[in-house]
Design a protein around this motif. Structure first.
Motif: not given
Length: 277
Positions: A147-148, A151, A199, A202-204
């Protein structure tokens, strides 16, 4: 009157015939529905196309252009533009080129539209470069594993190029949801990419709104830092943003070398990235 009637009815039967043509692969139908609006810059400078055209791989897939994968140094941004179906077709283009017999009938139908496809074997081998390209495509086909969590910060991510004195691609993700991307190449007609980011799963996701590029000029062969001189800078603004999806995974470099000289390491796309100063 009869002639007019015939002229009107012929197109109807042509459309009907096409819609019932079972020889057309479902993959062809899927990607045709998503065919992008392209921005042709080749009439300005042919050598700029590879650097500027984010949708280059879409053209390769649709044309079955196996000459374009002779030396497949694949670009993450161009891979990130592809849909799930396009990624599958791109990866299997390497197999089709070798004459692979597909068990998926739809894949076989897709590649049979190209004269060069001659299915002859179930056993194919790849060069190291081809295998690296295939593995890179698989990264983009897979789901993100992490997970990013940044942010709410302005962060500059830099691609690790294997040496402290080698600067990599720079991706600045701002907390106001704008981004700036700067390629690494010394000689590069694509100078910057601008847009907004988000996001998703879970991808940019980068929504590219504009590119800053160089047209014309010539390469100055400086021994240390060759560069393009007398080029004309230009901004290409897209009427409809181009979306680039980059999966997130644990950094392979961090796991292998246990780097401690950055706050955080992650894989963005296929690249090991760290938080840069």
């Amino acid at each position: 009157m009869r002639k007019v009637f015939l002229l009107l009815i012929i197109p109807f039967f042509c459309v009907l015939s096409f819609s019932q043509d079972s020889s057309i692969s479902k993959y062809s139908k899927e990607i045709d529905c998503e065919y992008p609006e392209t921005y042709n810059v080749s009439h300005y400078l042919q050598s700029a196309v590879d650097k500027i055209d984010l949708e280059k791989y879409k053209t390769i897939i649709r044309n079955g252009d196996i000459s374009a994968i002779e030396k497949p140094y694949l670009n993450d941004l161009q891979l990130g533009v592809l849909s799930k179906t396009e990624l599958k077709l791109f990866r299997n283009l390497f197999y089709a080129k070798k004459g692979y017999i597909f068990s998926d009938n739809e894949l076989e139908k897709y590649y049979k539209q190209f004269d060069w496809y001659k299915p002859t074997t179930k056993n194919v081998t790849f060069t190291d470069l081809e295998q690296i390209a295939i593995n890179k495509i698989k990264v983009f086909e897979s789901e993100s594993t992490i997970k990013y969590d940044y942010e709410d910060r302005n962060i500059l991510w830099e691609v690790w190029y294997g040496g402290a004195d080698q600067r990599g691609h720079l991706l600045r993700l701002n907390k106001d949801k704008t981004f700036v991307y700067k390629p690494v190449e010394t000689i590069n007609r694509l100078q910057y990419i601008y847009g907004k980011w988000s996001i998703s799963k879970n991808k940019i996701v980068l929504s590219v709104e504009s590119e800053e590029v160089l047209f014309g000029g010539y390469v100055v062969a400086h021994p240390n830092t060759p560069y393009i001189d007398k080029a004309t800078p230009a901004i290409i603004t897209f009427e409809k943003p181009i979306k680039i999806t980059l999966p997130l995974n644990e950094s392979e470099a961090y796991k292998e070398y246990n780097f401690t000289w950055s706050e955080k390491w992650i894989m963005i796309g296929s690249a090991d990235c760290y938080i840069s100063e």
